[in-house]
Scaffold this motif. Structure first.
Motif, PDB file in Angstrom:
ATOM      1  N   THR A 233       5.002   5.523  -5.070  1.00  0.00           N
ATOM      2  CA  THR A 233       5.185   5.569  -6.339  1.00  0.00           C
ATOM      3  C   THR A 233       4.401   6.623  -6.972  1.00  0.00           C
ATOM      4  O   THR A 233       4.763   7.514  -7.906  1.00  0.00           O
ATOM      5  N   GLU A 234       3.107   6.860  -6.928  1.00  0.00           N
ATOM      6  CA  GLU A 234       2.254   7.964  -7.291  1.00  0.00           C
ATOM      7  C   GLU A 234       2.615   9.344  -6.905  1.00  0.00           C
ATOM      8  O   GLU A 234       2.696  10.169  -7.809  1.00  0.00           O
TER       9      GLU A 234
ATOM     10  N   PHE B  70       0.980  -1.178  -0.069  1.00  0.00           N
ATOM     11  CA  PHE B  70       0.062   0.041   0.049  1.00  0.00           C
ATOM     12  C   PHE B  70       1.071   1.287  -0.111  1.00  0.00           C
ATOM     13  O   PHE B  70       0.757   2.046  -0.818  1.00  0.00           O
ATOM     14  N   ILE B  71       1.922   1.290   1.023  1.00  0.00           N
ATOM     15  CA  ILE B  71       2.682   2.553   0.965  1.00  0.00           C
ATOM     16  C   ILE B  71       3.599   2.499  -0.246  1.00  0.00           C
ATOM     17  O   ILE B  71       3.796   3.701  -0.785  1.00  0.00           O
TER      18      ILE B  71
ATOM     19  N   PHE C 140      14.346   6.244  12.238  1.00  0.00           N
ATOM     20  CA  PHE C 140      14.875   5.022  12.047  1.00  0.00           C
ATOM     21  C   PHE C 140      13.816   4.124  11.443  1.00  0.00           C
ATOM     22  O   PHE C 140      14.349   3.487  10.458  1.00  0.00           O
ATOM     23  N   PHE C 141      12.623   4.058  11.578  1.00  0.00           N
ATOM     24  CA  PHE C 141      11.743   3.290  11.061  1.00  0.00           C
ATOM     25  C   PHE C 141      11.236   4.041   9.779  1.00  0.00           C
ATOM     26  O   PHE C 141      10.868   3.354   8.621  1.00  0.00           O
ATOM     27  N   ARG C 142      10.851   5.310   9.927  1.00  0.00           N
ATOM     28  CA  ARG C 142      10.218   5.818   8.671  1.00  0.00           C
ATOM     29  C   ARG C 142      10.969   5.931   7.340  1.00  0.00           C
ATOM     30  O   ARG C 142      10.618   5.780   6.220  1.00  0.00           O
ATOM     31  N   LYS C 143      12.230   6.230   7.864  1.00  0.00           N
ATOM     32  CA  LYS C 143      13.385   6.137   6.481  1.00  0.00           C
ATOM     33  C   LYS C 143      13.418   4.860   5.914  1.00  0.00           C
ATOM     34  O   LYS C 143      13.685   4.799   4.545  1.00  0.00           O
ATOM     35  N   ARG C 144      13.092   4.050   6.639  1.00  0.00           N
ATOM     36  CA  ARG C 144      13.075   2.626   5.810  1.00  0.00           C
ATOM     37  C   ARG C 144      12.262   2.464   4.815  1.00  0.00           C
ATOM     38  O   ARG C 144      12.121   1.547   3.751  1.00  0.00           O
ATOM     39  N   LEU C 145      11.125   3.107   4.825  1.00  0.00           N
ATOM     40  CA  LEU C 145      10.085   3.285   3.722  1.00  0.00           C
ATOM     41  C   LEU C 145      10.537   4.183   2.518  1.00  0.00           C
ATOM     42  O   LEU C 145      10.027   3.836   1.726  1.00  0.00           O
TER      43      LEU C 145
END
Length: 244
Positions: free
Chosen positions: A147-148, A141-142, A168-173
Motif C-alpha cells: 500500500t505504501e 505486513f506485506i 503462482f505464489f507471488r502474484k497472489r500477493l
C-alpha cells in the motif's frame, strides 16, 4: 557462510542485521546487478527517480549509479547498514540513504518513478511454513508495504520486485485492484531461476490477474494434502535458496 543466523526467524530481527552489517562488507541476494541489468534497462530510464527498499549492503545501488542512474534513494531499517553505506558512497552526490520501515515510508504521495526491491519481501516471509497458507500477520505486513509502495509511485511509475518466489505464489500477493497497478513477469538465472515482476501504476490488472484476485477473495484455493518442506523451515538455510 559465517553470517548465517541460528534460525530463519532472525532474518526479521534488526539486531541480527545490525550485527551482520558491522562485520560483512557486501552481499548480493539473487545475484548482482549484471544478472538482471538487461531486464531493468527495459523498465527504468536513466533519468527516473528510484527508491530501493531494503538496500542492505548490496552493490546494486552503486552499480546502478555507475551505469548512469543518478536519482537513487536507498532505505533500510538497519541503522548500521545506512551509516555504513552512506559513508561508502559519499562520493555519489545524488544518491541518498535513510533508515526507514517499508510499511511507513516518509515520502510524499507520487514521489518516485520506480520503486525497487530485491529479496526484501522474501526476507519478510521467511517464517512461513508453506506458500499455500501465509499467516495473517505476514499478509498484513506485506499489504501495508505494498500500500505504501503504491502510494509513493507516480502515475505510470513501476514497482519492480525481484524474488526467488514462483509466480503462482507471488502474484497472489500482488494481484489486488486496490493497488492500482498491472503485473508483468520476467525471469533470469541459469540453473536456478529467479523472477522479476513489474507492476505499473495506473494500469488495470489483466483479465487473468483480475480473475485471480476474484478467486482469492471469493473462492480461496484449498491447500494440497502434501506440499512437502519449503525453504522457510527453521532447520533449513534460507540463504541457500536465494543465492545465485
Amino acid at each position: 557462510m559465517a553470517n548465517l543466523p541460528d534460525k530463519n526467524s532472525s532474518y526479521k530481527d534488526v539486531t541480527y542485521w545490525d550485527e551482520r552489517y558491522s562485520r560483512e562488507q557486501q552481499y548480493d541476494w539473487l545475484g548482482d546487478f549484471s544478472k538482471f541489468q538487461h531486464l531493468l534497462e527495459k523498465v527504468i530510464k536513466k533519468e527516473d527517480s528510484v527508491l530501493i527498499l531494503g538496500c542492505g549492503n548490496s552493490s546494486m545501488s552503486g552499480d546502478m549509479y555507475r551505469a548512469g542512474y543518478r536519482s537513487i534513494t536507498n532505505i533500510d531499517y538497519s541503522p548500521v547498514c545506512i551509516s555504513t553505506m552512506s559513508a561508502r558512497y559519499s562520493h555519489c552526490a545524488e544518491m541518498t540513504w535513510h533508515q526507514m520501515d517499508v510499511r511507513q515510508l516518509s515520502f510524499d504521495d507520487a514521489s518516485f518513478d520506480v520503486i525497487l526491491e530485491k529479496a526484501t519481501l522474501d526476507a519478510i516471509m521467511v517464517e512461513e511454513k508453506t506458500p499455500w497458507e501465509v499467516s495473517p500477520e505476514t499478509i498484513c505486513f506485506i499489504h501495508q508495504a505494498l500500500t505504501e509502495i503504491s502510494r509513493c509511485l507516480k502515475p505510470g511509475g513501476r514497482f519492480v520486485s525481484i524474488t526467488f518466489a514462483q509466480p503462482f505464489f507471488r502474484k497472489r500477493l500482488y494481484a489486488r485492484s486496490g493497488y492500482g497497478w498491472s503485473i508483468q513477469q520476467h525471469s533470469y538465472g541459469e540453473g536456478l531461476e529467479y523472477f522479476l515482476f513489474v507492476m505499473t501504476k495506473g494500469e488495470a490488472l489483466s483479465p487473468e490477474d483480475a480473475e485471480l484476485e476474484r478467486k482469492l477473495l471469493e473462492e480461496p484455493e484449498p491447500r494440497p494434502a502434501n506440499t512437502g518442506a519449503t525453504q522457510n523451515e527453521e532447520n533449513e538455510d534460507f540463504l541457500s535458496n536465494i543465492d545465485l
